[in-house]
Design a protein around this motif. Sequence first.
Motif, short mmCIF file in Angstrom:
data_model
loop_
_atom_site.label_atom_id
_atom_site.label_comp_id
_atom_site.label_asym_id
_atom_site.label_seq_id
_atom_site.Cartn_x
_atom_site.Cartn_y
_atom_site.Cartn_z
N VAL A 71 -7.88 -2.11 5.90
CA VAL A 71 -7.99 -1.22 4.74
C VAL A 71 -7.74 0.23 5.13
O VAL A 71 -7.08 0.99 4.41
N GLY A 72 -8.25 0.65 6.28
CA GLY A 72 -8.04 2.03 6.73
C GLY A 72 -6.57 2.33 6.95
O GLY A 72 -6.05 3.38 6.52
N GLN A 73 -5.86 1.42 7.62
CA GLN A 73 -4.42 1.61 7.84
C GLN A 73 -3.67 1.67 6.51
O GLN A 73 -2.72 2.44 6.36
N ALA A 74 -4.09 0.83 5.55
CA ALA A 74 -3.43 0.81 4.25
C ALA A 74 -3.58 2.15 3.54
O ALA A 74 -2.62 2.66 2.94
N MET A 87 -5.46 2.02 13.84
CA MET A 87 -4.70 1.11 14.69
C MET A 87 -5.24 1.12 16.12
O MET A 87 -5.37 0.07 16.76
N ALA A 88 -5.55 2.31 16.61
CA ALA A 88 -6.03 2.43 17.99
C ALA A 88 -7.37 1.73 18.21
O ALA A 88 -7.62 1.16 19.27
N SER A 125 0.83 -1.21 0.00
CA SER A 125 0.00 0.00 0.00
C SER A 125 0.87 1.26 0.00
O SER A 125 0.55 2.24 -0.68
N ALA A 126 1.95 1.23 0.76
CA ALA A 126 2.86 2.38 0.79
C ALA A 126 3.54 2.57 -0.55
O ALA A 126 3.74 3.70 -1.01
N TRP A 127 3.91 1.46 -1.20
CA TRP A 127 4.59 1.56 -2.49
C TRP A 127 3.66 2.15 -3.55
O TRP A 127 4.11 2.86 -4.45
N MET A 166 -1.10 7.29 1.88
CA MET A 166 -1.11 8.76 1.88
C MET A 166 0.18 9.32 2.47
O MET A 166 0.75 10.29 1.96
N HIS A 167 0.67 8.68 3.53
CA HIS A 167 1.93 9.13 4.12
C HIS A 167 3.10 8.89 3.18
O HIS A 167 3.96 9.77 3.01
N SER A 168 3.18 7.72 2.56
CA SER A 168 4.31 7.42 1.67
C SER A 168 4.29 8.32 0.44
O SER A 168 5.35 8.69 -0.08
#
Length: 380
Positions: A344-347, A337-338, A278-280, A352-354
């Motif tokens: 899917v949400g974390q992905a 995460m919390a 997902s990050a890639w 978005m961060h990457s």
Amino acid sequence: MTTYATICFFSFIANVNGSNFTVAIVPLSKHFHVGNNRATWLTGFNVLMFGLGNVIWVPLMRVLGKRPVYLVALIVFVAANAWSTRATSFGSLLGGRMIAGFGASAADATVPSAVADMFFLDQRGHCMMFFHFALSSGIFLGPLINAYVVQLHSWRTSCEWIGIAGGVIFVLALLFIREPQYNLERRQWPEDQIPAKRTYTGWLSLTVGLNRDKPVRRFLITFWDILCMAFYPPVFWVGCLVGMFVGWTIVLQVTAAQIFLRPPYLWQLHSVGIFSISAWIGVILSFYIGGKLIDFVANRARQYDHTIKPKPEKRLLALIVPFLLSPVGLIIYGQCMAHHTLWVGQAFGYAMHSFGFTAVSNIAVTFAVDCYQVYAGEAL
């Protein structure tokens, strides 16, 4: 192009090396009977040396040239990974990882300087993006590869294959990296004194970039320039900006490796590696925003202002997009995460961060290179 492609391969494997233990925190803590927090030192101190190593490599680059520096660094990199495979204590492994980070650091700050030597100003952002694409691919695909290696074999095998890959790149560097650094002043040669065109073997010489004019003094001057330029406002700002994004990337990788292996997820290690895809995807989507777009913005501004060279600060307009996406991505990742939501949400948050990490790194670094082109290596 073969020179730049080989350097980018080195940058890729150097960053795979930096992230290789982010997916192995739990196995390493069990093997050496240490806490998870202490096991993260193997990643944290590796990344620390990845940054500090340039304080040595960049002055050496100014004295010896870039080609010898890359070859020596690859030898150190391969040797350190070989050491890591044989480590029998946590301290020994930590030492091996720190030396590996030092060797890998030659594929970091020296590369923008090489880009400044090889490519024109109006295409520098696009060309620099290939380096940051390789860098980010190593950071985000490294956990995917190493997760499978660690699960199918062991954490030692992850060091083994990285060392072998470094050896292959050393051979490629020996054959394809030409010296992009020039020490001779440009001059108008008389027709009967024009030097002969350098042959292929001539370009592979280890003395092409050698600065014979007081090399020790040149090393010390460059070292001092690095310390001084760290306090230049543009350099300090770029360092803090990129460092912040790197820090959050490590946080995301380490937490993913720990949380997804526990209830309620109970993933296998290879699934944690797959999650990094997902990050890639975010890295791929940033290729245009962080590369071609900043050249387009800078060149249009140059035409509008009727100047010969684009102003470096014009490239910073492209920061608007990643500045909007990356913080939101971090919040999404943290909240999901919390509350232990579906992955899917974390992905999405990770992607978005990457996206922001890759785009911001390229925009900021290209800005710094434009500001201090002659001292690109020292600045970065």
